[in-house]
Scaffold this motif. Structure first.
Motif, PDB file in Angstrom:
ATOM      1  N   GLY A 184       9.200   6.598   1.998  1.00  0.00           N
ATOM      2  CA  GLY A 184       7.957   6.880   1.272  1.00  0.00           C
ATOM      3  C   GLY A 184       7.793   8.352   0.982  1.00  0.00           C
TER       4      GLY A 184
ATOM      5  N   ILE B 288       7.809  10.360  -2.697  1.00  0.00           N
ATOM      6  CA  ILE B 288       6.776  11.286  -3.166  1.00  0.00           C
ATOM      7  C   ILE B 288       7.413  12.576  -3.671  1.00  0.00           C
ATOM      8  CG2 ILE B 288       4.893  12.808  -2.403  1.00  0.00           C
ATOM      9  CD1 ILE B 288       3.892  10.525  -0.666  1.00  0.00           C
TER      10      ILE B 288
ATOM     11  N   PHE C 160       5.906   7.369  -7.193  1.00  0.00           N
ATOM     12  CA  PHE C 160       4.766   6.904  -6.407  1.00  0.00           C
ATOM     13  C   PHE C 160       4.719   5.380  -6.267  1.00  0.00           C
ATOM     14  CE2 PHE C 160       3.516  11.128  -7.915  1.00  0.00           C
ATOM     15  CZ  PHE C 160       3.258  11.716  -6.687  1.00  0.00           C
TER      16      PHE C 160
ATOM     17  N   SER D  91       6.792   5.028  -3.201  1.00  0.00           N
ATOM     18  CA  SER D  91       6.124   5.614  -2.030  1.00  0.00           C
ATOM     19  C   SER D  91       4.991   4.701  -1.573  1.00  0.00           C
ATOM     20  CB  SER D  91       5.593   7.012  -2.355  1.00  0.00           C
ATOM     21  OG  SER D  91       4.517   6.972  -3.267  1.00  0.00           O
ATOM     22  N   TYR D  92       4.258   4.141  -2.532  1.00  0.00           N
ATOM     23  CA  TYR D  92       3.179   3.197  -2.195  1.00  0.00           C
ATOM     24  C   TYR D  92       3.750   1.961  -1.501  1.00  0.00           C
ATOM     25  CZ  TYR D  92      -0.298  -0.474  -2.961  1.00  0.00           C
ATOM     26  OH  TYR D  92      -1.167  -1.522  -2.795  1.00  0.00           O
TER      27      TYR D  92
ATOM     28  N   SER E  38      -0.195  11.473   2.396  1.00  0.00           N
ATOM     29  CA  SER E  38       0.858  10.875   1.572  1.00  0.00           C
ATOM     30  C   SER E  38       0.394   9.572   0.941  1.00  0.00           C
ATOM     31  CB  SER E  38       2.115  10.629   2.419  1.00  0.00           C
ATOM     32  OG  SER E  38       2.590  11.837   2.964  1.00  0.00           O
TER      33      SER E  38
ATOM     34  N   SER F 224      -0.332   8.722  -3.094  1.00  0.00           N
ATOM     35  CA  SER F 224       0.320   7.588  -3.766  1.00  0.00           C
ATOM     36  C   SER F 224      -0.708   6.712  -4.473  1.00  0.00           C
ATOM     37  CB  SER F 224       1.113   6.765  -2.747  1.00  0.00           C
ATOM     38  OG  SER F 224       2.117   7.533  -2.132  1.00  0.00           O
TER      39      SER F 224
END
Length: 571
Positions: free
Chosen positions: A44, A48, A53, A56-57, A76, A80
């Motif tokens: 994740g 980023i 994203f 990462s999400y 973080s 996201s």
């Protein structure tokens, strides 16, 4: 290879994490220390850093509860969510943080913005006050803290003098933002001085404040004074003839279309949306695109009708190579009016080029242009430029000529169109016409470094006006410092004048600025040869042969030089 790089980067993240967090924290991170959790977390974080994203999400969402023990996870995951425009989920997560007493600047900002959007100013103010909870705000956070709290208070103030006094506590470094907010205060209270405040702001030439002509014109439109609104726009467009926002508003006024719903200075949420846009624009200017998009999405949440927010968002996504996402937003922008439609179409065509879909790009914009029943001069010029960039030189000449036949020498496009057509003429072996156009462009606007460079370099290549070319290139170099193309031309002119030692210095510098340009490297090789650095010269010529961008004609020339050395006939 790409996967190996990604794996290596992941390993580096893990090493850095454990070197900075140490063994002492391990007992507090039991649920984090499992292999799958570690993998999700660092994947994740790495996503980023790559502005990815969506991934990462996907990775960070699997770590629900990690915020209890790891503060960095909070930041973080928030980044996201907002970057993906998941405002409602970000709101829900922010309230979870509040319940756990883990709220931070961003979580309080998000909740406050939600209440502001829903016209619950007292509740919004409660959260905006909490932005200073940790007493350790950075410069940007301090600006937003003061702005949001000031406007929360203004909602309850009836006296404009008290409202204006709230802005006095702004640091001097934020003078333009202070002026803009002062302007919106006058607009909100419909002060008799509103017009004067707009004029005072717009006389500042140290910063590009052209978009505030839109707000100035919009102010009079809302008051029903269309004549004054058009007068303001006409003045603005003389200064900023290609401004998207202003050109679209002018067309909408001419078509009697109600476009005043884009912004209302009496709506505090929309004022704050503009402040977020200013913040996002400043961050974008420093290449901090992910942070810029964070505030742009908040701006768009507060005022989704303002197309200006979307254009910057699409540009940011393009700059971080999120081409499909950028293209998606541009397709939405196309619906905002004919000016935005053409702007977005050009950008989509450019994205297709970046995706190595040149034929599709050419067909796409050509089809769009052909469907325009009566294209403006600006659109015709844009299409000519597009054709030139795609090496459709003969076709571009036709459209450049159409533009030049309709405008006078004092038109803002004259110098650009003559330069563009001059290039197209030169590339189609019509040198006499090219020279006339390039000289005409310079006769109207003498200090154009790129026009000077193109003309002087062409003269040098043809063995014409070498001394005059050198003088022109030295002037261009002074006007445009550290430009590889101009430095190369200057060095090459010196080479033609047999000033080989000086030529070598400039051409070496050009190679530093443009290490992958075949022509620049070839020129430097020639200069090395004439300075008796034959081994190095052959190295650079060989390098030119291995560059993907080297055309066949240059390859043949270089091959001859590698066999026979540099001969007078090859110069």
């Amino acid at each position: 290879m790409k996967n190996l790089k990604a794996q290596f980067k992941l390993i580096i993240y893990i090493i850095i994490f454990f070197s900075t967090h140490g063994i002492l924290q391990a007992k507090n991170l039991d649920k984090f220390q499992k292999a799958d959790k570690l993998s999700n977390y660092f994947s994740g974080i790495m996503s980023i850093s790559n502005n990815d994203f969506e991934n990462s999400y996907r990775f960070l969402k699997k770590l629900n509860g990690l915020e209890d023990d790891h503060y960095q996870y909070i930041n973080s995951f928030q980044q996201s969510l907002i970057s993906l425009d998941k405002i409602n989920e970000a709101l829900k997560y922010s309230k979870t943080l509040e319940r756990k007493n883990l709220d931070n600047f961003e979580s309080n900002l998000i909740i406050g913005i939600y209440y502001l959007k829903n016209d619950n100013i007292p509740k919004a103010k409660e959260y905006f006050t909490k932005l200073n909870k940790n007493k350790n705000l950075n410069l940007l956070q301090e600006l937003l803290y003061k702005t949001l709290n000031n406007w929360s208070n203004i909602s309850e103030i009836k006296d404009i003098r008290i409202a204006i006094s709230l802005m006095e506590n702004f640091p001097k470094r934020f003078k333009n933002i202070k002026k803009i907010q002062n302007l919106f205060i006058h607009c909100r209270y419909d002060s008799a001085d509103t017009g004067k405040v707009f004029k005072d702001l717009l006389t500042d030439t140290s910063t590009d404040l052209s978009r505030y002509y839109f707000f100035y014109s919009n102010y009079f439109l809302k008051k029903g004074n269309k004549l004054e609104a058009k007068k303001i726009l006409n003045t603005a467009l003389k200064k900023y003839p290609r401004n998207l926002l202003l050109n679209q508003l002018k067309i909408d006024i001419d078509l009697n279309k109600d476009f005043t719903d884009q912004f209302n200075c009496k709506n505090i949420a929309e004022v704050i949306g503009e402040i977020f846009y200013i913040t996002a624009n400043a961050l974008s200017a420093t290449n901090n695109y992910s942070a810029s998009n964070f505030y742009l999405n908040l701006a768009n949440y507060l005022n989704p009708r303002f197309a200006s927010f979307q254009t910057l968002h699409a540009e940011n996504l393009f700059n971080i190579q999120k081409l499909s996402q950028s293209k998606k937003i541009y397709k939405q922008i196309k619906k905002k009016g004919s000016i935005y439609d053409w702007h977005a179409s050009k950008k989509i065509a450019f994205i297709l080029e970046k995706e190595n879909k040149n034929k599709e790009s050419l067909k796409y914009l050509s089809d769009v242009f052909k469907k325009i029943s009566n294209p403006t001069i600006n659109k015709t010029y844009d299409f000519a430029e597009f054709l030139k960039r795609n090496e459709k030189f003969k076709e571009s000449i036709m459209y450049y000529s159409e533009v030049l036949n309709k405008i006078s020498r004092d038109h803002h496009l004259y110098t650009k169109a003559t330069f563009g057509r001059g290039i197209a003429y030169e590339r189609t072996d019509q040198w006499e016409k090219s020279e006339v156009d390039l000289l005409n462009s310079l006769s109207v606007l003498p200090n154009q470094p790129y026009v000077m460079n193109y003309l002087a370099y062409s003269w040098v290549e043809k063995g014409l006006n070498i001394s005059k070319s050198l003088e022109m290139l030295e002037k261009a170099n002074n006007l445009k410092k550290e430009d590889g193309y101009i430095i190369d031309s200057l060095g090459w002119a010196m080479f033609k004048l047999k000033k080989y030692e000086e030529a070598k210095k400039y051409l070496e510098l050009a190679v530093i600025f443009m290490p992958s340009d075949p022509v620049v490297n070839d020129h430097f090789g020639d200069a090395l040869w004439m300075n008796k650095n034959t081994l190095q010269a052959r190295y650079y010529w060989n390098y030119v042969l291995n560059l993907k961008e080297t055309d066949q004609k240059l390859k043949n020339t270089v091959k001859d030089k590698l066999i026979f050395g540099l001969k007078i006939k090859s110069l």
